[in-house]
Design a protein around this motif. Structure first.
Motif, PDB file in Angstrom:
ATOM      1  N   THR A  54       0.839  -1.190   0.015  1.00 39.89           N
ATOM      2  CA  THR A  54      -0.047   0.077  -0.040  1.00 39.89           C
ATOM      3  C   THR A  54       0.937   1.081   0.109  1.00 39.89           C
ATOM      4  O   THR A  54       1.713   1.462   0.709  1.00 39.89           O
ATOM      5  CB  THR A  54      -0.716  -0.064   1.127  1.00 39.89           C
ATOM      6  N   LEU A  55       0.514   2.057  -1.156  1.00 44.46           N
ATOM      7  CA  LEU A  55       1.284   3.315  -0.969  1.00 44.46           C
ATOM      8  C   LEU A  55       0.261   4.581  -0.911  1.00 44.46           C
ATOM      9  O   LEU A  55      -0.469   4.785  -1.886  1.00 44.46           O
ATOM     10  CB  LEU A  55       2.291   3.347  -2.426  1.00 44.46           C
ATOM     11  N   LEU A  56       0.231   5.090  -0.170  1.00 47.25           N
ATOM     12  CA  LEU A  56      -0.993   6.489   0.089  1.00 47.25           C
ATOM     13  C   LEU A  56       0.065   7.629   0.090  1.00 47.25           C
ATOM     14  O   LEU A  56       0.838   8.092   1.029  1.00 47.25           O
ATOM     15  CB  LEU A  56      -1.430   6.378   1.350  1.00 47.25           C
ATOM     16  N   LEU A  57      -0.223   8.564  -1.092  1.00 45.02           N
ATOM     17  CA  LEU A  57       0.684   9.711  -1.076  1.00 45.02           C
ATOM     18  C   LEU A  57      -0.409  10.934  -1.403  1.00 45.02           C
ATOM     19  O   LEU A  57       0.256  11.957  -2.238  1.00 45.02           O
ATOM     20  CB  LEU A  57       1.529   9.514  -2.319  1.00 45.02           C
ATOM     21  N   HIS A  58      -1.645  10.644  -1.243  1.00 44.80           N
ATOM     22  CA  HIS A  58      -2.464  11.723  -1.553  1.00 44.80           C
ATOM     23  C   HIS A  58      -2.619  12.656  -0.657  1.00 44.80           C
ATOM     24  O   HIS A  58      -2.188  12.665   0.681  1.00 44.80           O
ATOM     25  CB  HIS A  58      -4.110  11.127  -1.889  1.00 44.80           C
ATOM     26  N   SER A  79      -1.161  -3.349  -4.268  1.00 41.79           N
ATOM     27  CA  SER A  79      -2.505  -3.331  -4.555  1.00 41.79           C
ATOM     28  C   SER A  79      -2.951  -2.021  -4.601  1.00 41.79           C
ATOM     29  O   SER A  79      -4.221  -1.733  -5.118  1.00 41.79           O
ATOM     30  CB  SER A  79      -3.233  -4.594  -3.594  1.00 41.79           C
ATOM     31  N   SER A  80      -2.811  -0.996  -3.712  1.00 37.88           N
ATOM     32  CA  SER A  80      -3.272   0.182  -3.482  1.00 37.88           C
ATOM     33  C   SER A  80      -2.284   1.207  -3.508  1.00 37.88           C
ATOM     34  O   SER A  80      -1.224   1.333  -2.740  1.00 37.88           O
ATOM     35  CB  SER A  80      -4.024   0.281  -1.894  1.00 37.88           C
ATOM     36  N   VAL A  81      -2.614   2.292  -4.519  1.00 37.33           N
ATOM     37  CA  VAL A  81      -1.755   3.308  -4.657  1.00 37.33           C
ATOM     38  C   VAL A  81      -2.645   4.614  -4.867  1.00 37.33           C
ATOM     39  O   VAL A  81      -3.293   4.772  -5.774  1.00 37.33           O
ATOM     40  CB  VAL A  81      -0.973   3.210  -5.828  1.00 37.33           C
ATOM     41  N   TYR A  82      -2.657   5.305  -3.667  1.00 39.42           N
ATOM     42  CA  TYR A  82      -3.237   6.745  -3.924  1.00 39.42           C
ATOM     43  C   TYR A  82      -2.579   7.785  -3.994  1.00 39.42           C
ATOM     44  O   TYR A  82      -1.626   7.904  -3.381  1.00 39.42           O
ATOM     45  CB  TYR A  82      -4.116   6.836  -2.304  1.00 39.42           C
ATOM     46  N   SER A  83      -2.761   8.904  -4.981  1.00 31.56           N
ATOM     47  CA  SER A  83      -2.177   9.804  -5.141  1.00 31.56           C
ATOM     48  C   SER A  83      -3.122  11.085  -5.663  1.00 31.56           C
ATOM     49  O   SER A  83      -4.160  10.840  -5.935  1.00 31.56           O
ATOM     50  CB  SER A  83      -1.001   9.684  -6.182  1.00 31.56           C
ATOM     51  N   ASP A  84      -2.406  12.333  -5.814  1.00 28.72           N
ATOM     52  CA  ASP A  84      -3.344  13.192  -6.274  1.00 28.72           C
ATOM     53  C   ASP A  84      -3.139  13.342  -7.723  1.00 28.72           C
ATOM     54  O   ASP A  84      -2.687  14.339  -8.425  1.00 28.72           O
ATOM     55  CB  ASP A  84      -2.782  14.733  -5.515  1.00 28.72           C
ATOM     56  N   CYS A  85      -3.735  12.414  -8.535  1.00 29.30           N
ATOM     57  CA  CYS A  85      -3.355  12.428  -9.749  1.00 29.30           C
ATOM     58  C   CYS A  85      -4.856  12.813 -10.509  1.00 29.30           C
ATOM     59  O   CYS A  85      -5.183  12.736 -11.802  1.00 29.30           O
ATOM     60  CB  CYS A  85      -3.389  11.033 -10.263  1.00 29.30           C
ATOM     61  N   ILE A  96      -0.059  14.867  -9.574  1.00 33.19           N
ATOM     62  CA  ILE A  96       0.955  13.794 -10.114  1.00 33.19           C
ATOM     63  C   ILE A  96       0.335  13.073 -11.239  1.00 33.19           C
ATOM     64  O   ILE A  96      -0.662  12.706 -11.247  1.00 33.19           O
ATOM     65  CB  ILE A  96       1.068  12.593  -8.909  1.00 33.19           C
ATOM     66  N   LYS A  97       1.248  12.778 -12.212  1.00 35.82           N
ATOM     67  CA  LYS A  97       0.671  11.833 -13.494  1.00 35.82           C
ATOM     68  C   LYS A  97       1.115  10.556 -13.121  1.00 35.82           C
ATOM     69  O   LYS A  97       2.036   9.949 -12.710  1.00 35.82           O
ATOM     70  CB  LYS A  97       1.531  12.360 -14.734  1.00 35.82           C
ATOM     71  N   CYS A  98       0.025   9.732 -12.990  1.00 35.50           N
ATOM     72  CA  CYS A  98       0.158   8.270 -12.545  1.00 35.50           C
ATOM     73  C   CYS A  98      -0.603   7.277 -13.492  1.00 35.50           C
ATOM     74  O   CYS A  98      -1.916   7.602 -13.623  1.00 35.50           O
ATOM     75  CB  CYS A  98      -0.313   8.363 -11.204  1.00 35.50           C
ATOM     76  N   ASP A  99       0.026   6.372 -14.333  1.00 28.59           N
ATOM     77  CA  ASP A  99      -0.607   5.420 -15.006  1.00 28.59           C
ATOM     78  C   ASP A  99      -1.067   4.138 -14.291  1.00 28.59           C
ATOM     79  O   ASP A  99      -1.537   3.391 -14.767  1.00 28.59           O
ATOM     80  CB  ASP A  99       0.138   5.092 -16.070  1.00 28.59           C
ATOM     81  N   CYS A 100      -0.575   3.882 -13.073  1.00 28.44           N
ATOM     82  CA  CYS A 100      -0.853   2.872 -12.477  1.00 28.44           C
ATOM     83  C   CYS A 100      -1.405   2.959 -11.071  1.00 28.44           C
ATOM     84  O   CYS A 100      -1.672   1.875 -10.358  1.00 28.44           O
ATOM     85  CB  CYS A 100       0.513   1.904 -12.261  1.00 28.44           C
ATOM     86  N   CYS A 101      -2.170   4.204 -10.725  1.00 30.52           N
ATOM     87  CA  CYS A 101      -2.648   4.409  -9.411  1.00 30.52           C
ATOM     88  C   CYS A 101      -3.954   3.689  -9.086  1.00 30.52           C
ATOM     89  O   CYS A 101      -4.824   3.674 -10.328  1.00 30.52           O
ATOM     90  CB  CYS A 101      -2.804   5.951  -8.976  1.00 30.52           C
ATOM     91  N   SER A 102      -4.274   3.051  -8.139  1.00 31.02           N
ATOM     92  CA  SER A 102      -5.772   2.327  -8.054  1.00 31.02           C
ATOM     93  C   SER A 102      -6.739   3.546  -7.883  1.00 31.02           C
ATOM     94  O   SER A 102      -7.581   3.139  -8.092  1.00 31.02           O
ATOM     95  CB  SER A 102      -5.509   1.131  -6.800  1.00 31.02           C
ATOM     96  N   ASP A 103      -6.236   4.439  -7.077  1.00 30.79           N
ATOM     97  CA  ASP A 103      -7.277   5.708  -6.565  1.00 30.79           C
ATOM     98  C   ASP A 103      -6.693   6.978  -6.956  1.00 30.79           C
ATOM     99  O   ASP A 103      -5.514   7.158  -6.441  1.00 30.79           O
ATOM    100  CB  ASP A 103      -7.732   5.583  -5.132  1.00 30.79           C
ATOM    101  N   CYS A 104      -7.310   7.759  -7.693  1.00 36.23           N
ATOM    102  CA  CYS A 104      -6.867   9.152  -8.074  1.00 36.23           C
ATOM    103  C   CYS A 104      -7.544   9.872  -7.135  1.00 36.23           C
ATOM    104  O   CYS A 104      -8.874  10.116  -7.139  1.00 36.23           O
ATOM    105  CB  CYS A 104      -6.908   9.259  -9.583  1.00 36.23           C
ATOM    106  N   CYS A 105      -6.926  11.022  -6.646  1.00 35.96           N
ATOM    107  CA  CYS A 105      -7.634  11.893  -5.820  1.00 35.96           C
ATOM    108  C   CYS A 105      -7.530  13.455  -6.220  1.00 35.96           C
ATOM    109  O   CYS A 105      -6.496  13.591  -6.779  1.00 35.96           O
ATOM    110  CB  CYS A 105      -6.894  12.037  -4.204  1.00 35.96           C
ATOM    111  N   VAL A 111     -11.513  14.195  -2.481  1.00 38.80           N
ATOM    112  CA  VAL A 111     -12.257  13.125  -2.961  1.00 38.80           C
ATOM    113  C   VAL A 111     -11.450  12.272  -3.646  1.00 38.80           C
ATOM    114  O   VAL A 111     -10.653  12.700  -4.445  1.00 38.80           O
ATOM    115  CB  VAL A 111     -13.239  13.613  -4.023  1.00 38.80           C
ATOM    116  N   CYS A 112     -11.336  11.060  -3.404  1.00 35.16           N
ATOM    117  CA  CYS A 112     -10.512   9.892  -4.150  1.00 35.16           C
ATOM    118  C   CYS A 112     -11.568   8.998  -4.925  1.00 35.16           C
ATOM    119  O   CYS A 112     -12.602   8.667  -4.598  1.00 35.16           O
ATOM    120  CB  CYS A 112      -9.885   9.152  -3.321  1.00 35.16           C
ATOM    121  N   ILE A 113     -11.232   8.708  -6.150  1.00 40.22           N
ATOM    122  CA  ILE A 113     -12.158   7.711  -7.033  1.00 40.22           C
ATOM    123  C   ILE A 113     -11.201   6.748  -7.692  1.00 40.22           C
ATOM    124  O   ILE A 113     -10.149   6.788  -8.326  1.00 40.22           O
ATOM    125  CB  ILE A 113     -12.570   8.587  -8.299  1.00 40.22           C
ATOM    126  N   ALA A 114     -11.615   5.571  -7.388  1.00 39.49           N
ATOM    127  CA  ALA A 114     -11.080   4.373  -7.776  1.00 39.49           C
ATOM    128  C   ALA A 114     -10.671   4.445  -9.310  1.00 39.49           C
ATOM    129  O   ALA A 114     -11.645   4.829 -10.136  1.00 39.49           O
ATOM    130  CB  ALA A 114     -11.805   2.916  -7.729  1.00 39.49           C
TER     131      ALA A 114
END
Length: 116
Positions: A54-58, A79-85, A96-105, A111-114
């Motif tokens: 789990t990686l939470l950076l949001h 399995s879980s990557v949260y960032s401000d994408c 953050i530009k993220c092509d592999c985040c599980s949830d973008c915030c 607000v975070c959305i899967a």
């Protein structure tokens, strides 16, 4: 002596940036840095933490792109990557530009959305 497999410091007011030395924490499974005013970019060395789950950076001030070495970890244990994408405050540019985040915030609304 075994090290704890987690580093959790959400909402602690931690500032500065993530050190490249994080790659030396190869047993790290959980990294929670969300809701802190840390800044800078995500170090490529984080991709050396192959046990990361789990990686939470949001809700941080981290900007840039998710390093290419982190995305392949999604095929392993990550399995879980949260960032401000999500686009910041309605603009077209996310923190953050993220092509592999599980949830973008959205940094401004929290607000975070899967995104899987």
């Amino acid at each position: 002596m075994r090290e704890d497999p987690w580093l959790a410091v959400p909402n602690e007011g931690i500032n500065g940036s993530i050190s490249t030395f994080i790659g030396g924490l190869q047993d790290l499974e959980y990294l929670y840095l969300n809701n802190n005013p840390i800044s800078g970019t995500i170090p490529t060395e984080l991709g050396l933490c192959e046990k990361l789950k789990t990686l939470l950076l949001h809700r941080t001030n981290i900007e840039g792109e998710m390093p290419d070495k982190i995305c392949p970890l999604r095929d392993k244990s990550l399995s879980s990557v949260y960032s401000d994408c999500r686009p910041y405050n309605g603009t077209a540019v996310p923190f953050i530009k993220c092509d592999c985040c599980s949830d973008c915030c959205d940094h401004s609304t929290g607000v975070c959305i899967a995104d899987d």
